[in-house]
Design a protein around this motif. Structure first.
Motif, PDB file in Angstrom:
ATOM      1  N   ALA A  51      39.496  44.363  37.903  1.00 32.88           N
ATOM      2  CA  ALA A  51      39.385  43.117  38.664  1.00 32.88           C
ATOM      3  C   ALA A  51      38.297  42.261  38.041  1.00 32.88           C
ATOM      4  CB  ALA A  51      39.059  43.404  40.125  1.00 32.88           C
ATOM      5  N   CYS A  52      38.529  40.965  38.045  1.00 28.56           N
ATOM      6  CA  CYS A  52      37.543  40.004  37.548  1.00 28.56           C
ATOM      7  C   CYS A  52      37.463  38.862  38.547  1.00 28.56           C
ATOM      8  CB  CYS A  52      37.958  39.499  36.170  1.00 28.56           C
ATOM      9  SG  CYS A  52      36.770  38.370  35.408  1.00 28.56           S
ATOM     10  N   LYS A  53      36.263  38.503  38.917  1.00 22.51           N
ATOM     11  CA  LYS A  53      36.046  37.439  39.898  1.00 22.51           C
ATOM     12  C   LYS A  53      36.729  37.769  41.226  1.00 22.51           C
ATOM     13  CE  LYS A  53      36.216  34.174  36.141  1.00 22.51           C
ATOM     14  NZ  LYS A  53      36.892  33.035  35.572  1.00 22.51           N
ATOM     15  N   GLY A  54      36.792  39.060  41.571  1.00 24.43           N
ATOM     16  CA  GLY A  54      37.352  39.472  42.848  1.00 24.43           C
ATOM     17  C   GLY A  54      38.860  39.576  42.896  1.00 24.43           C
ATOM     18  N   ARG A  55      39.528  39.409  41.762  1.00 22.30           N
ATOM     19  CA  ARG A  55      40.989  39.481  41.730  1.00 22.30           C
ATOM     20  C   ARG A  55      41.445  40.536  40.738  1.00 22.30           C
ATOM     21  NH1 ARG A  55      43.471  33.614  41.541  1.00 22.30           N
ATOM     22  NH2 ARG A  55      44.907  34.496  43.040  1.00 22.30           N
ATOM     23  N   ASP A  69      30.179  36.479  35.706  1.00 20.45           N
ATOM     24  CA  ASP A  69      31.310  37.140  36.366  1.00 20.45           C
ATOM     25  C   ASP A  69      31.024  38.616  36.602  1.00 20.45           C
ATOM     26  OD1 ASP A  69      32.756  34.798  36.319  1.00 20.45           O
ATOM     27  OD2 ASP A  69      34.052  35.401  34.654  1.00 20.45           O
ATOM     28  N   GLU A  70      31.762  39.191  37.555  1.00 16.52           N
ATOM     29  CA  GLU A  70      31.721  40.633  37.812  1.00 16.52           C
ATOM     30  C   GLU A  70      33.086  41.199  37.471  1.00 16.52           C
ATOM     31  OE1 GLU A  70      29.887  42.880  41.376  1.00 16.52           O
ATOM     32  OE2 GLU A  70      32.022  42.676  41.835  1.00 16.52           O
TER      33      GLU A  70
END
Length: 80
Positions: A51-55, A69-70
């Motif tokens: 997942a990147c940026k919560g997606r 970003d996470e």
């Protein structure tokens, strides 16, 4: 700035840490290099999601994380 890699579940145990900060931007090849060979081998499995940026990414190989970003590494979920 940097990208935060978040290791969840058993991937945290393999990595030996919950978070790792790496220089951004970060693509798929850079992620595999940043996490080390044991975690990278797990990422190659279809059952492990990214997942990147919560997606959750439909195609994890298309990862393009920017500074700030996470990126979360999501192992398969089991349950009963």
């Amino acid at each position: 700035m940097s990208v935060t890699i978040l290791f969840l579940g058993p991937l945290r145990d393999i990595a030996g840490e919950q978070l790792r900060e790496v220089d951004g931007p970060l693509d798929w090849a850079g992620l595999r290099d940043a996490v080390g060979p044991e975690v990278a081998a797990q990422l190659d499995e279809d059952r492990v999601n990214v997942a990147c940026k919560g997606r959750v990414l439909a195609d994890k190989c298309a990862l393009q994380a920017e500074d700030g970003d996470e990126v979360a590494l999501l192992p398969p979920v089991s349950g009963g």
